[in-house]
Design a protein around this motif. Structure first.
Motif, PDB file in Angstrom:
ATOM      1  N   ASN A  40       1.255  -1.808  -9.116  1.00 17.38           N
ATOM      2  CA  ASN A  40       1.532  -2.255  -7.467  1.00 17.38           C
ATOM      3  C   ASN A  40      -0.073  -3.389  -7.598  1.00 17.38           C
ATOM      4  OD1 ASN A  40       0.899  -3.298  -4.733  1.00 17.38           O
ATOM      5  ND2 ASN A  40       0.239  -0.958  -4.046  1.00 17.38           N
ATOM      6  N   SER A  41       0.318  -4.755  -7.464  1.00 24.91           N
ATOM      7  CA  SER A  41      -0.244  -5.446  -7.292  1.00 24.91           C
ATOM      8  C   SER A  41      -1.372  -5.904  -6.816  1.00 24.91           C
ATOM      9  CB  SER A  41      -0.226  -6.859  -8.323  1.00 24.91           C
ATOM     10  OG  SER A  41       0.953  -7.693  -6.850  1.00 24.91           O
ATOM     11  N   THR A  42      -0.410  -4.895  -5.209  1.00 25.70           N
ATOM     12  CA  THR A  42      -1.231  -5.136  -3.740  1.00 25.70           C
ATOM     13  C   THR A  42      -0.564  -6.838  -3.058  1.00 25.70           C
ATOM     14  OG1 THR A  42      -3.494  -6.929  -3.321  1.00 25.70           O
ATOM     15  CG2 THR A  42      -2.991  -4.043  -4.287  1.00 25.70           C
ATOM     16  N   TYR A  43      -0.097  -8.211  -4.229  1.00 23.92           N
ATOM     17  CA  TYR A  43       0.829  -8.641  -3.972  1.00 23.92           C
ATOM     18  C   TYR A  43       2.886  -8.985  -4.064  1.00 23.92           C
ATOM     19  CZ  TYR A  43      -3.003 -11.639  -4.112  1.00 23.92           C
ATOM     20  OH  TYR A  43      -4.004 -12.421  -3.045  1.00 23.92           O
ATOM     21  N   HIS A  44       2.657  -7.478  -5.003  1.00 21.68           N
ATOM     22  CA  HIS A  44       4.227  -6.814  -5.607  1.00 21.68           C
ATOM     23  C   HIS A  44       4.292  -5.995  -5.955  1.00 21.68           C
ATOM     24  CE1 HIS A  44       3.366  -8.155  -9.280  1.00 21.68           C
ATOM     25  NE2 HIS A  44       4.664  -8.942 -10.242  1.00 21.68           N
TER      26      HIS A  44
ATOM     27  N   MET B 143       1.557   7.938  -9.402  1.00 20.85           N
ATOM     28  CA  MET B 143       3.539   7.467  -9.792  1.00 20.85           C
ATOM     29  C   MET B 143       3.945   6.056  -9.798  1.00 20.85           C
ATOM     30  SD  MET B 143       4.933  10.162 -10.334  1.00 20.85           S
ATOM     31  CE  MET B 143       3.961  11.239 -10.887  1.00 20.85           C
ATOM     32  N   ILE B 144       1.982   5.618  -9.321  1.00 24.54           N
ATOM     33  CA  ILE B 144       2.295   3.786  -9.181  1.00 24.54           C
ATOM     34  C   ILE B 144       0.862   3.263  -9.947  1.00 24.54           C
ATOM     35  CG2 ILE B 144       1.922   3.640  -7.352  1.00 24.54           C
ATOM     36  CD1 ILE B 144       3.668   1.014  -6.585  1.00 24.54           C
ATOM     37  N   ASN B 145       0.617   2.820 -10.590  1.00 24.30           N
ATOM     38  CA  ASN B 145       0.236   2.019 -11.202  1.00 24.30           C
ATOM     39  C   ASN B 145      -0.792   0.528 -11.134  1.00 24.30           C
ATOM     40  OD1 ASN B 145      -2.630   0.616 -12.507  1.00 24.30           O
ATOM     41  ND2 ASN B 145      -1.471   0.829 -14.603  1.00 24.30           N
TER      42      ASN B 145
ATOM     43  N   HIS C 121       1.656  -1.500  -0.247  1.00 28.02           N
ATOM     44  CA  HIS C 121      -0.341  -0.101   0.316  1.00 28.02           C
ATOM     45  C   HIS C 121       0.339   1.351  -0.687  1.00 28.02           C
ATOM     46  CE1 HIS C 121      -3.425   2.285   0.710  1.00 28.02           C
ATOM     47  NE2 HIS C 121      -3.501   3.037   2.441  1.00 28.02           N
ATOM     48  N   PHE C 122       0.949   1.762  -1.133  1.00 22.36           N
ATOM     49  CA  PHE C 122       1.788   3.134  -1.064  1.00 22.36           C
ATOM     50  C   PHE C 122       0.734   4.630  -1.616  1.00 22.36           C
ATOM     51  CE2 PHE C 122       3.918  -0.199  -3.215  1.00 22.36           C
ATOM     52  CZ  PHE C 122       4.790  -0.434  -1.751  1.00 22.36           C
ATOM     53  N   PRO C 123      -0.532   4.626  -0.864  1.00 26.48           N
ATOM     54  CA  PRO C 123      -0.883   6.074  -0.485  1.00 26.48           C
ATOM     55  C   PRO C 123      -0.184   7.128  -1.947  1.00 26.48           C
ATOM     56  CG  PRO C 123      -1.490   5.402   0.896  1.00 26.48           C
ATOM     57  CD  PRO C 123      -0.330   4.182   0.649  1.00 26.48           C
TER      58      PRO C 123
ATOM     59  N   PHE D 257      14.688  -1.267  -7.077  1.00 25.20           N
ATOM     60  CA  PHE D 257      14.825   0.822  -8.568  1.00 25.20           C
ATOM     61  C   PHE D 257      13.553   0.236  -9.404  1.00 25.20           C
ATOM     62  CE2 PHE D 257      18.590  -0.673  -6.517  1.00 25.20           C
ATOM     63  CZ  PHE D 257      18.996   1.049  -5.798  1.00 25.20           C
ATOM     64  N   PRO D 258      12.814   0.782  -9.732  1.00 23.11           N
ATOM     65  CA  PRO D 258      11.237   1.034 -10.602  1.00 23.11           C
ATOM     66  C   PRO D 258      11.894   1.131 -12.078  1.00 23.11           C
ATOM     67  CG  PRO D 258      11.212   2.779  -9.182  1.00 23.11           C
ATOM     68  CD  PRO D 258      12.555   2.275  -8.845  1.00 23.11           C
TER      69      PRO D 258
END
Length: 492
Positions: free
Chosen positions: A311-315, A292-294, A283-285, A324-325
């Motif tokens: 962010n699949s919420t699992y990874h 900045m993240i999908n 979780h990166f609200p 690093f993205p």
């Protein structure tokens, strides 16, 4: 905020003239490791880098800092920490490489001992002056050449780099099971994030989940309920019953009349309450406001998805070195995600990650996007060969490291960190760490027997005074004790 006199004032100021300004989100175990490694670097000591960590709570510790089960802005408790929690790893394996637990610490310490250890780590390395407490990062977005960070106190600051260390045991994961939503709505089901101690919730309780918390909660609820049904969702796990504990498979329906149907066709009637030890969402609200993240599962690959971070919420995907993205909206080395790996010894791994982060921040060219993409595809192939058949299966397995993965990863991080003038020691995982990690279940069983018999204090006498070797010898002794006790019980 108290300023320790031993920290030179020029290291505490957010110097707008410094070459790199670094923001760390979170002051739990990961954020502290990042602060420690950065503050010991030549870049920081020379004033070329500045660093600050923002922590929502009033102390360091993250998940290890207790809090009542009161919901926050995300409708979840600040921590899922329950009263009886002890570590599931021996602390000599769990500890930061640079800092041991105190002499004579019980081998599997309680949560408050770990919290005290983290506070001691922060004090010993003078990290507290670099932390701004009671401050939440509400938004972080890349704007042209820098990250703009919005804070809960109304402030806005600009940074060259972000380190994401907000943890991943906060937002409860509620499985999609027919009937569960109604149980939740009617107060007949709750997530383990709200569990603190075994209160009476009815004569017959269902606990879902076979991780450490699920096992602990099922055992504890047996002391207050007539029957506890433990839904073991991991395939192949032995489902023999013991005492008032009944083991079942994965629940597939929860009916209004209290009946629960399991995946093997069996049923249990008259369930009064269900506790879900079913994990948490990543979780990166603060990254979602400006996209900045999908927040989605990435598409099938290869090739890697162009330009996006998922962010699949699992990874979180795709990440070079799991840090690093690899995307095109902001520089790859401008942000790092710490501590996402699971089923590992987390503290020493995060110190290794921090050293790798310093190398990448200092020298962005040290990251080779092509080689990193190959590594990602190679890992995906390994996960597929192990049985993952869908994108979701791969997402669930991505950060779940097997026996050798974590050791090879830690060694590779320290190898990568050996940049020009880095000053990073070349640390390799020891053989005793590998061997004793594999014996963690036997070690915990043996140690619990010693605690029950009252002998553990004698076994701990003076252990640690001669350094880590004392702890290594103790762990091998406990392993031998556990084996001999198992053999004795087997002959009875």
């Amino acid at each position: 905020m108290e300023i320790l006199s031993s920290v030179p004032p020029h290291l505490l100021r957010h110097n707008l003239q410094c070459e790199k300004r670094i923001c760390i989100i979170g002051a739990g175990a990961g954020g502290l490791a990042a602060l420690k490694v950065i503050s010991e670097s030549a870049y920081f000591k020379s004033g070329k880098w500045s660093v600050v960590a923002y922590e929502t709570r009033n102390k360091v510790g993250g998940i290890w800092l207790p809090a009542p089960p009161v919901v926050d802005a995300f409708n979840a408790p600040m921590t899922p920490l329950y009263d009886s929690l002890t570590t599931n790893l021996p602390h000599p394996i769990m500890a930061y490489t640079s800092y041991s637990f105190p002499n004579e610490t019980p081998l599997f310490p309680s949560a408050h001992v770990v919290q005290t250890y983290l506070e001691s780590y922060a004090a010993y390395f003078n990290l507290v002056p670099l932390i701004k407490f009671d401050t939440t990062v509400l938004d972080a977005r890349w704007e042209s050449t820098q990250w703009t960070v919005t804070l809960s106190d109304g402030g806005h600051s600009a940074y060259d780099h972000l380190i994401i260390a907000n943890g991943h045991y906060h937002l409860p994961r509620i499985p999609e099971v027919p009937g569960l939503a109604d149980w939740m709505k009617n107060g007949r089901a709750s997530h383990s994030a709200w569990y603190r101690k075994p209160n009476f919730l009815g004569d017959k309780i269902l606990v879902v989940g076979n991780g450490p918390s699920g096992q602990d909660i099922a055992a504890e609820m047996c002391t207050v309920s007539s029957v506890v049904v433990h839904a073991v969702t991991v395939p192949g796990v032995v489902t023999n019953d013991a005492g008032n504990l009944i083991r079942r498979g994965r629940p597939i329906e929860l009916k209004p009349n209290g009946q629960v149907v399991f995946d093997d066709g069996t049923t249990e009637d008259d369930i009064d309450h269900c506790i879900l030890a079913t994990g948490f969402h990543m979780h990166f609200p603060f990254l979602e406001g400006a996209s900045m993240i999908n927040k989605d599962t990435p598409p099938d690959f290869p090739p890697l998805p162009p330009g996006e971070l998922y962010n699949s919420t699992y990874h979180v995907f795709p990440l070079a070195k799991h840090l690093f993205p690899l995307q095109t909206r902001y520089p790859v080395s401008s942000i790092a995600f710490m501590g996402l790996i699971i089923r590992v010894a987390p503290f020493p791994l995060m110190e290794a990650q921090a050293h790798a982060i310093v190398r990448a921040f200092a020298d962005p060219s040290s990251l080779d996007p092509i080689a990193e993409a190959v590594d990602i595809i190679t890992r995906a192939d390994k996960i597929r060969r192990a049985g993952a058949s869908t994108s979701l299966d791969i997402a669930k397995a991505w950060f779940r490291f097997d026996r050798e993965d974590q050791w090879n990863y830690r060694d590779a991080l320290y190898q990568f960190a050996q940049g020009t003038g880095s000053g990073t020691p070349l640390i390799k995982v020891t053989e005793w760490e590998k061997e004793l990690y594999d014996l963690k279940v036997e070690l915990k069983s043996g140690w619990e027997d010693l605690e029950k018999s009252g002998d553990s204090s004698e076994w701990l006498r003076d252990v640690g005074k001669n350094g880590v070797q004392d702890w290594v010898e103790l762990m091998y002794r406990v392993a031998d004790y556990a084996r001999s006790r198992k053999n004795l019980l087997g002959r009875l």
